[in-house]
Design a protein around this motif. Structure first.
Motif, PDB file in Angstrom:
ATOM      1  N   THR A   1     -27.331  -2.324  -9.943  1.00 15.79           N
ATOM      2  CA  THR A   1     -26.924  -1.532  -8.784  1.00 15.79           C
ATOM      3  C   THR A   1     -27.550  -0.146  -8.918  1.00 15.79           C
ATOM      4  OG1 THR A   1     -24.987  -0.582  -9.862  1.00 15.79           O
ATOM      5  CG2 THR A   1     -24.682  -2.716  -8.729  1.00 15.79           C
ATOM      6  N   PRO A   2     -27.541   0.649  -7.844  1.00 17.28           N
ATOM      7  CA  PRO A   2     -28.028   2.024  -7.969  1.00 17.28           C
ATOM      8  C   PRO A   2     -27.268   2.810  -9.048  1.00 17.28           C
ATOM      9  CG  PRO A   2     -27.934   1.414  -5.664  1.00 17.28           C
ATOM     10  CD  PRO A   2     -27.298   0.285  -6.430  1.00 17.28           C
ATOM     11  N   CYS A   3     -25.948   2.650  -9.108  1.00 14.37           N
ATOM     12  CA  CYS A   3     -25.162   3.362 -10.134  1.00 14.37           C
ATOM     13  C   CYS A   3     -25.537   2.903 -11.539  1.00 14.37           C
ATOM     14  CB  CYS A   3     -23.671   3.163  -9.897  1.00 14.37           C
ATOM     15  SG  CYS A   3     -23.061   4.076  -8.472  1.00 14.37           S
ATOM     16  N   GLU A   4     -25.791   1.611 -11.702  1.00 18.67           N
ATOM     17  CA  GLU A   4     -26.204   1.106 -13.017  1.00 18.67           C
ATOM     18  C   GLU A   4     -27.571   1.649 -13.423  1.00 18.67           C
ATOM     19  OE1 GLU A   4     -23.854  -3.157 -13.292  1.00 18.67           O
ATOM     20  OE2 GLU A   4     -25.710  -3.065 -12.084  1.00 18.67           O
ATOM     21  N   HIS A   5     -28.483   1.823 -12.469  1.00 15.83           N
ATOM     22  CA  HIS A   5     -29.770   2.464 -12.762  1.00 15.83           C
ATOM     23  C   HIS A   5     -29.531   3.877 -13.289  1.00 15.83           C
ATOM     24  CE1 HIS A   5     -31.733  -0.685 -10.281  1.00 15.83           C
ATOM     25  NE2 HIS A   5     -32.830  -0.349 -10.931  1.00 15.83           N
ATOM     26  N   ARG A   6     -28.725   4.637 -12.575  1.00 20.06           N
ATOM     27  CA  ARG A   6     -28.433   6.022 -12.962  1.00 20.06           C
ATOM     28  C   ARG A   6     -27.810   6.067 -14.361  1.00 20.06           C
ATOM     29  NH1 ARG A   6     -25.644   7.142  -8.974  1.00 20.06           N
ATOM     30  NH2 ARG A   6     -27.228   8.185  -7.737  1.00 20.06           N
ATOM     31  N   ASP A   7     -26.771   5.267 -14.561  1.00 20.87           N
ATOM     32  CA  ASP A   7     -26.071   5.274 -15.844  1.00 20.87           C
ATOM     33  C   ASP A   7     -26.987   4.877 -16.994  1.00 20.87           C
ATOM     34  OD1 ASP A   7     -23.809   5.988 -14.427  1.00 20.87           O
ATOM     35  OD2 ASP A   7     -22.897   3.988 -14.512  1.00 20.87           O
ATOM     36  N   LEU A   8     -27.826   3.884 -16.783  1.00 23.55           N
ATOM     37  CA  LEU A   8     -28.729   3.427 -17.825  1.00 23.55           C
ATOM     38  C   LEU A   8     -29.715   4.515 -18.244  1.00 23.55           C
ATOM     39  CD1 LEU A   8     -29.273   0.839 -19.452  1.00 23.55           C
ATOM     40  CD2 LEU A   8     -30.936   0.207 -17.710  1.00 23.55           C
ATOM     41  N   LEU A   9     -30.271   5.223 -17.269  1.00 23.83           N
ATOM     42  CA  LEU A   9     -31.200   6.312 -17.588  1.00 23.83           C
ATOM     43  C   LEU A   9     -30.492   7.433 -18.334  1.00 23.83           C
ATOM     44  CD1 LEU A   9     -33.380   6.480 -14.352  1.00 23.83           C
ATOM     45  CD2 LEU A   9     -34.101   5.740 -16.614  1.00 23.83           C
ATOM     46  N   VAL A  10     -29.309   7.791 -17.888  1.00 20.62           N
ATOM     47  CA  VAL A  10     -28.551   8.851 -18.558  1.00 20.62           C
ATOM     48  C   VAL A  10     -28.234   8.438 -20.001  1.00 20.62           C
ATOM     49  CG1 VAL A  10     -26.338  10.083 -18.596  1.00 20.62           C
ATOM     50  CG2 VAL A  10     -27.615   9.865 -16.448  1.00 20.62           C
ATOM     51  N   GLU A  11     -27.754   7.216 -20.184  1.00 22.40           N
ATOM     52  CA  GLU A  11     -27.410   6.728 -21.523  1.00 22.40           C
ATOM     53  C   GLU A  11     -28.632   6.647 -22.438  1.00 22.40           C
ATOM     54  OE1 GLU A  11     -25.215   3.068 -21.013  1.00 22.40           O
ATOM     55  OE2 GLU A  11     -23.738   4.091 -19.734  1.00 22.40           O
ATOM     56  N   ALA A  12     -29.811   6.430 -21.873  1.00 22.71           N
ATOM     57  CA  ALA A  12     -31.042   6.360 -22.670  1.00 22.71           C
ATOM     58  C   ALA A  12     -31.563   7.742 -23.035  1.00 22.71           C
ATOM     59  CB  ALA A  12     -32.110   5.571 -21.919  1.00 22.71           C
ATOM     60  N   GLY A  13     -30.970   8.804 -22.464  1.00 24.70           N
ATOM     61  CA  GLY A  13     -31.368  10.161 -22.832  1.00 24.70           C
ATOM     62  C   GLY A  13     -32.140  10.934 -21.786  1.00 24.70           C
ATOM     63  N   TYR A  14     -32.288  10.389 -20.588  1.00 27.61           N
ATOM     64  CA  TYR A  14     -33.004  11.080 -19.521  1.00 27.61           C
ATOM     65  C   TYR A  14     -32.085  12.108 -18.862  1.00 27.61           C
ATOM     66  CZ  TYR A  14     -36.592   7.518 -20.016  1.00 27.61           C
ATOM     67  OH  TYR A  14     -37.572   6.703 -20.523  1.00 27.61           O
ATOM     68  N   THR A  15     -32.682  13.171 -18.348  1.00 27.92           N
ATOM     69  CA  THR A  15     -31.935  14.213 -17.652  1.00 27.92           C
ATOM     70  C   THR A  15     -32.394  14.268 -16.198  1.00 27.92           C
ATOM     71  OG1 THR A  15     -33.556  15.934 -18.212  1.00 27.92           O
ATOM     72  CG2 THR A  15     -31.737  15.586 -19.770  1.00 27.92           C
ATOM     73  N   ASN A  16     -31.678  15.041 -15.387  1.00 25.62           N
ATOM     74  CA  ASN A  16     -32.034  15.215 -13.970  1.00 25.62           C
ATOM     75  C   ASN A  16     -32.274  13.873 -13.278  1.00 25.62           C
ATOM     76  OD1 ASN A  16     -31.959  17.948 -14.547  1.00 25.62           O
ATOM     77  ND2 ASN A  16     -34.171  18.140 -14.714  1.00 25.62           N
ATOM     78  N   VAL A  17     -31.450  12.906 -13.567  1.00 23.03           N
ATOM     79  CA  VAL A  17     -31.619  11.560 -13.021  1.00 23.03           C
ATOM     80  C   VAL A  17     -31.286  11.559 -11.536  1.00 23.03           C
ATOM     81  CG1 VAL A  17     -30.821   9.175 -13.131  1.00 23.03           C
ATOM     82  CG2 VAL A  17     -31.154  10.483 -15.252  1.00 23.03           C
ATOM     83  N   GLN A  18     -32.178  10.974 -10.762  1.00 27.92           N
ATOM     84  CA  GLN A  18     -31.995  10.844  -9.321  1.00 27.92           C
ATOM     85  C   GLN A  18     -32.308   9.416  -8.909  1.00 27.92           C
ATOM     86  OE1 GLN A  18     -34.644  13.654  -7.500  1.00 27.92           O
ATOM     87  NE2 GLN A  18     -33.562  15.425  -8.309  1.00 27.92           N
ATOM     88  N   VAL A  19     -31.486   8.872  -8.035  1.00 36.54           N
ATOM     89  CA  VAL A  19     -31.725   7.532  -7.495  1.00 36.54           C
ATOM     90  C   VAL A  19     -31.822   7.659  -5.981  1.00 36.54           C
ATOM     91  CG1 VAL A  19     -30.820   5.188  -7.249  1.00 36.54           C
ATOM     92  CG2 VAL A  19     -30.501   6.425  -9.414  1.00 36.54           C
ATOM     93  N   THR A  20     -32.919   7.165  -5.427  1.00 35.99           N
ATOM     94  CA  THR A  20     -33.174   7.211  -3.996  1.00 35.99           C
ATOM     95  C   THR A  20     -33.302   5.782  -3.478  1.00 35.99           C
ATOM     96  OG1 THR A  20     -34.381   9.289  -4.288  1.00 35.99           O
ATOM     97  CG2 THR A  20     -34.722   8.119  -2.217  1.00 35.99           C
ATOM     98  N   LEU A  21     -32.695   5.535  -2.345  1.00 31.89           N
ATOM     99  CA  LEU A  21     -32.734   4.200  -1.746  1.00 31.89           C
ATOM    100  C   LEU A  21     -33.402   4.233  -0.380  1.00 31.89           C
ATOM    101  CD1 LEU A  21     -29.034   3.126  -2.420  1.00 31.89           C
ATOM    102  CD2 LEU A  21     -31.023   2.731  -3.886  1.00 31.89           C
TER     103      LEU A  21
END
Length: 190
Positions: free
Chosen positions: A153-173
């Protein structure tokens, strides 16, 4: 692959800041069309394409033979889980229609983060995400057990990037088409 994903690739790349001197990795480069598009943008930089498929590497090299001759493109065979690149190599890593096939998505995202320069970005572009209200998404979700894909899901994309150490995470649909762009940055802090 080259023509099928062209529209979603153009849509995603149009939203990613790319400078002419960037060093870029296209992970899962397939037939090499995205590599070629990126090479046209980074007129003073270099684009690397990496794919685990020998056939894709050969096709991508053929697609980009002129860029390769000019020293602006390098196509390699390899795995997202063990990238053949030094740490802090890339300004941008692009993954078009590939992340849902990776064996260890959290670990592979951390491996990509390792290769990004501080301040560098990862852009994941896909024409389907879990929960999209499109015919394609419904078909993909129906056959997920048979394909081995990991649809998020879009939220799972965001959470996965954050948990992997990425910052300023943005998801656009692009909800009408079911497209997704997930961008994360590597912190300047080491």
């Amino acid at each position: 692959m080259n023509s099928r994903h062209s529209g979603v690739t153009d849509w995603g790349l149009s939203q990613v800041p790319i400078e002419k001197n960037f060093t870029i990795l296209d992970i899962g480069c397939g037939g090499g069309r995205t590599v070629s598009k990126l090479a046209a943008i980074v007129t003073e930089g270099k684009v690397y394409g990496l794919d685990y498929s020998t056939a894709s590497v050969a096709f991508a090299a053929k697609t980009n033979r002129d860029w390769i001759k000019k020293g602006r493109v390098d196509i390699r065979e390899g795995s997202v889980s063990q990238l053949p690149f030094a740490s802090a190599t890339f300004d941008l890593v692009v993954a078009v229609e590939t992340h849902f096939w990776w064996q260890d998505l959290p670990g592979d995202l951390r491996e990509l983060l390792r290769t990004l320069k501080p301040g560098g970005s990862l852009a994941i572009i896909a024409e389907v995400y879990k929960g999209a209200n499109t015919t394609t998404a419904r078909l993909v979700e129906k056959y997920l057990p048979k394909t081995g894909m990991k649809l998020l899901t879009p939220c799972e994309h965001r959470d996965l990037l954050v948990e992997a150490g990425y910052t300023n995470v943005q998801v656009t649909l692009e909800t009408g088409k079911g497209w997704i762009l997930a961008i994360g940055k590597k912190s300047f802090e080491i």
